[in-house]
Design a protein around this motif. Structure first.
Motif, PDB file in Angstrom:
ATOM      1  N   GLU A 496     -19.322   1.074  -9.539  1.00  0.00           N
ATOM      2  CA  GLU A 496     -18.791   2.550  -9.921  1.00  0.00           C
ATOM      3  C   GLU A 496     -17.527   2.893  -8.998  1.00  0.00           C
ATOM      4  N   THR A 497     -17.803   2.463  -7.547  1.00  0.00           N
ATOM      5  CA  THR A 497     -16.623   2.997  -6.631  1.00  0.00           C
ATOM      6  C   THR A 497     -15.490   2.087  -6.897  1.00  0.00           C
ATOM      7  N   GLN A 498     -15.695   0.847  -7.257  1.00  0.00           N
ATOM      8  CA  GLN A 498     -14.429   0.141  -7.787  1.00  0.00           C
ATOM      9  C   GLN A 498     -13.722   0.919  -8.891  1.00  0.00           C
ATOM     10  N   ASN A 499     -14.390   1.321  -9.788  1.00  0.00           N
ATOM     11  CA  ASN A 499     -13.987   1.959 -11.103  1.00  0.00           C
ATOM     12  C   ASN A 499     -13.328   3.468 -10.664  1.00  0.00           C
ATOM     13  N   TYR A 500     -14.041   4.012  -9.556  1.00  0.00           N
ATOM     14  CA  TYR A 500     -13.479   5.328  -9.100  1.00  0.00           C
ATOM     15  C   TYR A 500     -11.979   4.847  -8.555  1.00  0.00           C
ATOM     16  N   TYR A 501     -12.185   3.838  -7.795  1.00  0.00           N
ATOM     17  CA  TYR A 501     -10.750   3.728  -6.813  1.00  0.00           C
ATOM     18  C   TYR A 501      -9.616   3.632  -8.195  1.00  0.00           C
ATOM     19  N   ASN A 502      -9.945   2.466  -9.214  1.00  0.00           N
ATOM     20  CA  ASN A 502      -8.925   2.377 -10.172  1.00  0.00           C
ATOM     21  C   ASN A 502      -8.500   3.454 -10.881  1.00  0.00           C
ATOM     22  N   ALA A 503      -9.372   4.409 -11.083  1.00  0.00           N
ATOM     23  CA  ALA A 503      -8.899   5.515 -11.705  1.00  0.00           C
ATOM     24  C   ALA A 503      -8.128   6.562 -10.874  1.00  0.00           C
ATOM     25  N   ASN A 504      -8.305   6.377  -9.514  1.00  0.00           N
ATOM     26  CA  ASN A 504      -7.607   7.420  -8.650  1.00  0.00           C
ATOM     27  C   ASN A 504      -6.681   6.654  -7.451  1.00  0.00           C
ATOM     28  N   ARG A 505      -6.357   5.531  -7.771  1.00  0.00           N
ATOM     29  CA  ARG A 505      -5.619   4.693  -6.747  1.00  0.00           C
ATOM     30  C   ARG A 505      -4.542   5.402  -6.182  1.00  0.00           C
ATOM     31  N   GLU A 506      -3.714   6.302  -6.892  1.00  0.00           N
ATOM     32  CA  GLU A 506      -2.557   7.149  -6.246  1.00  0.00           C
ATOM     33  C   GLU A 506      -2.900   7.902  -4.940  1.00  0.00           C
ATOM     34  N   LYS A 507      -4.302   8.165  -4.868  1.00  0.00           N
ATOM     35  CA  LYS A 507      -4.700   8.908  -3.855  1.00  0.00           C
ATOM     36  C   LYS A 507      -4.706   8.201  -2.455  1.00  0.00           C
ATOM     37  N   TYR A 508      -4.763   7.038  -2.536  1.00  0.00           N
ATOM     38  CA  TYR A 508      -4.776   6.003  -1.323  1.00  0.00           C
ATOM     39  C   TYR A 508      -3.628   5.216  -1.039  1.00  0.00           C
ATOM     40  N   VAL A 509      -2.862   5.775  -0.267  1.00  0.00           N
ATOM     41  CA  VAL A 509      -1.820   5.077   0.038  1.00  0.00           C
ATOM     42  C   VAL A 509      -1.346   4.942   1.610  1.00  0.00           C
ATOM     43  N   PHE A 510      -0.418   3.948   1.972  1.00  0.00           N
ATOM     44  CA  PHE A 510       0.024   4.141   3.331  1.00  0.00           C
ATOM     45  C   PHE A 510       1.173   4.875   3.385  1.00  0.00           C
ATOM     46  N   PRO A 511       1.376   5.598   4.279  1.00  0.00           N
ATOM     47  CA  PRO A 511       2.810   6.375   4.221  1.00  0.00           C
ATOM     48  C   PRO A 511       3.904   5.442   4.638  1.00  0.00           C
ATOM     49  N   LYS A 512       5.129   6.032   4.440  1.00  0.00           N
ATOM     50  CA  LYS A 512       6.482   5.468   4.777  1.00  0.00           C
ATOM     51  C   LYS A 512       6.279   4.950   6.196  1.00  0.00           C
ATOM     52  N   ARG A 513       6.735   3.677   6.722  1.00  0.00           N
ATOM     53  CA  ARG A 513       6.372   3.196   8.187  1.00  0.00           C
ATOM     54  C   ARG A 513       7.716   2.306   8.579  1.00  0.00           C
ATOM     55  N   VAL A 514       7.746   2.294   9.980  1.00  0.00           N
ATOM     56  CA  VAL A 514       8.972   1.323  10.556  1.00  0.00           C
ATOM     57  C   VAL A 514       8.161   0.452  11.263  1.00  0.00           C
ATOM     58  N   ASP A 515       9.064  -0.932  11.232  1.00  0.00           N
ATOM     59  CA  ASP A 515       8.709  -1.875  12.393  1.00  0.00           C
ATOM     60  C   ASP A 515       9.991  -1.680  13.362  1.00  0.00           C
ATOM     61  N   ALA A 516       9.606  -0.983  14.693  1.00  0.00           N
ATOM     62  CA  ALA A 516      10.787  -0.423  15.377  1.00  0.00           C
ATOM     63  C   ALA A 516      10.368  -0.809  16.832  1.00  0.00           C
ATOM     64  N   ILE A 517      11.455  -0.802  17.568  1.00  0.00           N
ATOM     65  CA  ILE A 517      11.385  -0.965  19.355  1.00  0.00           C
ATOM     66  C   ILE A 517      11.868   0.361  19.475  1.00  0.00           C
ATOM     67  N   VAL A 518      11.065   1.109  20.530  1.00  0.00           N
ATOM     68  CA  VAL A 518      11.397   2.520  20.686  1.00  0.00           C
ATOM     69  C   VAL A 518      11.665   2.559  22.170  1.00  0.00           C
ATOM     70  N   LYS A 600       6.307   3.557   1.058  1.00  0.00           N
ATOM     71  CA  LYS A 600       5.200   4.042   0.907  1.00  0.00           C
ATOM     72  C   LYS A 600       4.497   2.907   0.112  1.00  0.00           C
ATOM     73  N   GLN A 601       3.128   2.593   0.130  1.00  0.00           N
ATOM     74  CA  GLN A 601       2.607   1.375  -0.441  1.00  0.00           C
ATOM     75  C   GLN A 601       0.972   1.624  -0.738  1.00  0.00           C
ATOM     76  N   LEU A 602       0.530   1.414  -1.907  1.00  0.00           N
ATOM     77  CA  LEU A 602      -0.799   1.778  -2.204  1.00  0.00           C
ATOM     78  C   LEU A 602      -1.656   0.572  -1.406  1.00  0.00           C
TER      79      LEU A 602
END
Length: 650
Positions: A496-518, A600-602
């Motif tokens: 059931e939790t897997q089905n819930y995820y499949n129906a709402n996967r757009e809610k669970y994303v990594f934000p935009k990120r950078v691989d960087a030296i600061v 941005k990535q699911l």
């Protein structure tokens, strides 16, 4: 005992007495004909008003909806007979017994002990002692020998010097002569604490007994306690997979050099401290007192800083490397701030016996029980030496029906006490007399029955206690229902939790990120040089050696995958590959080399599993509550509700 009421604001704090304009016994609504009264709703609404964060829930109708759902769940729990589960009944009974202590004990005795405890923790005593060790249950002859021996040692100490005698007599087995250092209240057994705090500096106490034996104590010094410190810190954690080029010690020492070069402590903490809870506040920690932290090394450094603004050298704890700055120092917090904490300690300490004795005296007066023991001679006459062997039985001609004591409306007989004697004979001190044993057990029996009787009748006598118990009773029941219906099933129902995820996967994303030296520095000119070197793809170690030289650190580097909320990046940082412009950030400047921009990535199911389960539980509960509304008819008394609305508005 588990306190299971964290999940609802309906079940916290103590009930308030209300002068309701609406009829307190008027029914507000029914759940399948079970009434819910105006008085209960008003009590719960008012006591939780200040705790509610969501302003909408302060609206009477919004709160009524929550309260109705709460009652629907309780109705379901009782339909499922969860209130008859043995585990539920055991935990409820345990809670009632614990809560009852707050209502039946004499507050005057407790308050006096709490005030004394505050005086004690405000000071530290430095002392040494000599102990003649004897068992707590030693016979009178051995006790007298030990008492005489400690008295002679005191006489010698007065004439020869305490330290001379202490060192001479110590053998580590039967006689101990020990240096105790400084200690404060609650660090020693209560009788020892009393002797130490009541003895003047350079004096030797009179002999006194604790459960360890007979002591004399020499008080060497008394001083005010170390009090409380407020500090800020910069921390570099010890992580096995650290992405930074340098090790933690090297990094903290670079930061320390920047401090010595005149850079601001708070700004450096915001840039580089890996204690995420304090970094945004410039490293500032909540005030603490001696022994409060789980790191003695950290405390020692903090308490050894003398002047506000002083900064420590880098030092290591089990959490990482630190630099500490003193912000404020004060002595022991005011009594009112410590009262609750001290009261809890007093009730766990040997002092509690004084509280118990006061309670027994109060209950004996309330139920007209005198201190006489008319049954003592009879029970002494029937006890044999078999009692010491744990084989004693009540005699065949035992007068079990004879009245022993009457407490309230409950009569206890010789049989009740006889059974108690049989059950408690194990571990009896063989050096005690039979009369002493029976007398002590008779006192214990009566005292225990007095407290139990009072606990069992407290709901009838005390309305406030009754309200709190009822709320806990319902809260515990609701927890069991939620655990079995929603929480456990949501955790275990993987499909059931897997089905819930499949129906709402757009809610669970990594934000935009950078691989960087600061690179971060307070010197903008140096950063321009760093930017040119980064653009040439020069090795990071080479760059560091070029810009951080002659023992000075001008630039600190941070590398890894970062999102927009990373502490190294300013709010307006542009996510694009290459060398960034120079930004002003946290009272310094930064420039970044962005190796890659990660879009941005699911998230996969595993990556978002915790949040998915939480969201699925909320979704499942909403559907379940709708089912309960269909199952149980709720009827609201509109007239009573209008009165409640008017009262709350006024």
């Amino acid at each position: 005992m588990k306190l299971k009421l964290f999940f609802t604001l309906l079940l916290t704090a103590m009930a308030l007495n209300l002068n309701a304009q609406a009829d307190a016994e008027e029914v507000l609504f029914t759940v399948d004909d079970d009434p819910v009264y105006v008085s209960e709703f008003l009590r719960v609404y008012n006591k939780n008003l200040d705790l509610v964060q969501d302003e909408s829930q302060k609206d009477v109708d919004e709160y009524l909806a929550l309260f109705t759902n709460y009652k629907l769940k309780l109705k379901e729990a009782k339909t499922l007979e969860l209130h008859e589960k043995p585990s539920y009944l055991r935990e409820l009974n345990t809670y009632k017994k614990q809560l009852a202590k707050n209502f039946i004990y004499d507050n005057k005795v407790t308050d006096a002990l709490v005030e004394e405890a505050y005086d004690r923790i405000s000071y530290e005593v430095k002392a040494n002692h000599i102990l003649i060790k004897i068992p707590e249950n030693a016979n009178p002859q051995d006790t007298l020998v030990a008492f005489n021996a400690i008295g002679k040692l005191r006489d010698r100490a007065l004439s020869e010097g305490f330290e001379t005698v202490r060192k001479e007599v110590h053998n580590g087995t039967s006689v101990f002569g020990e240096e105790l250092g400084y200690f404060t209240g609650f660090r020693m057994v209560y009788k020892f604490e009393n002797a130490a705090f009541n003895t003047e500096i350079d004096d030797i106490s009179q002999p006194f007994r604790t459960r360890f034996g007979y002591h004399i104590v020499k008080v060497l010094d008394k001083r005010k306690s170390r009090g409380e410190r407020t500090v800020a810190h910069i921390m570099v954690g010890i992580k096995p997979n650290d992405t930074l080029s340098e090790n933690p010690e090297s990094r903290i020492r670079d930061i320390y050099k920047k401090l010595n070069q005149g850079e601001d402590f708070e700004a450096l903490a915001k840039q580089f401290s890996e204690d995420k809870n304090s970094a945004a506040k410039g490293g500032l920690l909540a005030a603490f007192s001696s022994g409060q932290l789980s790191s003695p090394e950290f405390e020692d450094v903090a308490f050894n800083l003398n002047e506000v603004g002083d900064v420590s050298e880098p030092f290591k704890t089990k959490y990482g490397w630190h630099i500490v700055k003193l912000h404020a120092k004060k002595l022991t917090p005011p009594f009112d701030e410590m009262k609750s904490e001290l009261e809890a300690k007093v009730k766990r300490d040997e002092r509690s016996k004084l509280i118990d004795d006061a309670l027994y005296a109060k209950l004996k007066a309330k139920y007209h029980i005198d201190d006489g023991q008319p049954a003592l001679d009879y029970f002494t006459s029937i006890i044999t030496d078999d009692y010491f062997k744990n084989t004693w039985k009540l005699p065949s001609d035992f007068k079990g029906d004879s009245p022993l004591v009457n407490i309230g409306n409950q009569q206890f007989t010789f049989k009740d006490f006889g059974d108690y004697l049989e059950k408690t004979q194990r571990g009896t001190n063989p050096k005690s007399t039979i009369k002493t044993i029976v007398s002590e057990k008779l006192d214990a029996f009566i005292n225990t029955r007095l407290v139990l009787y009072q606990e069992n009748h407290l709901e009838e006598e005390n309305e406030e206690f009754a309200h709190i118990v009822n709320e806990y009773r319902d809260g515990l029941l609701l927890f069991d229902l939620m655990e079995s219906t929603i929480w456990n099933t949501a955790n275990s129902d993987s499909l059931e939790t897997q089905n819930y995820y499949n129906a709402n996967r757009e809610k669970y994303v990594f934000p935009k990120r950078v691989d960087a030296i600061v690179a971060s520095s307070t010197n903008q000119r140096v950063l321009k040089k760093v930017a040119k070197l980064l653009k040439r793809n020069m090795d990071l170690e080479v760059i560091k050696n070029l810009v951080n030289n002659n023992g000075e650190v001008h630039v600190v580097f941070t590398s890894g995958i970062m999102d927009a909320n990373h502490q190294a990046l300013p709010d307006d940082f542009e996510f694009s590959k290459g060398i960034s412009k120079i930004y002003k950030h946290n009272q310094a400047y930064i420039v970044a080399k962005v190796n890659a921009v990660l879009p941005k990535q699911l998230k996969t199911f595993e990556e978002a599993k915790g949040l998915i389960i939480s969201d699925y539980q909320t979704y499942k509960e909403e559907n379940w509550v709708n089912d309960l509304k269909a199952k149980y008819k709720v009827v609201v008394n509109q007239n009573a509700l209008d009165k409640v609305r008017n009262q709350i508005k006024n």
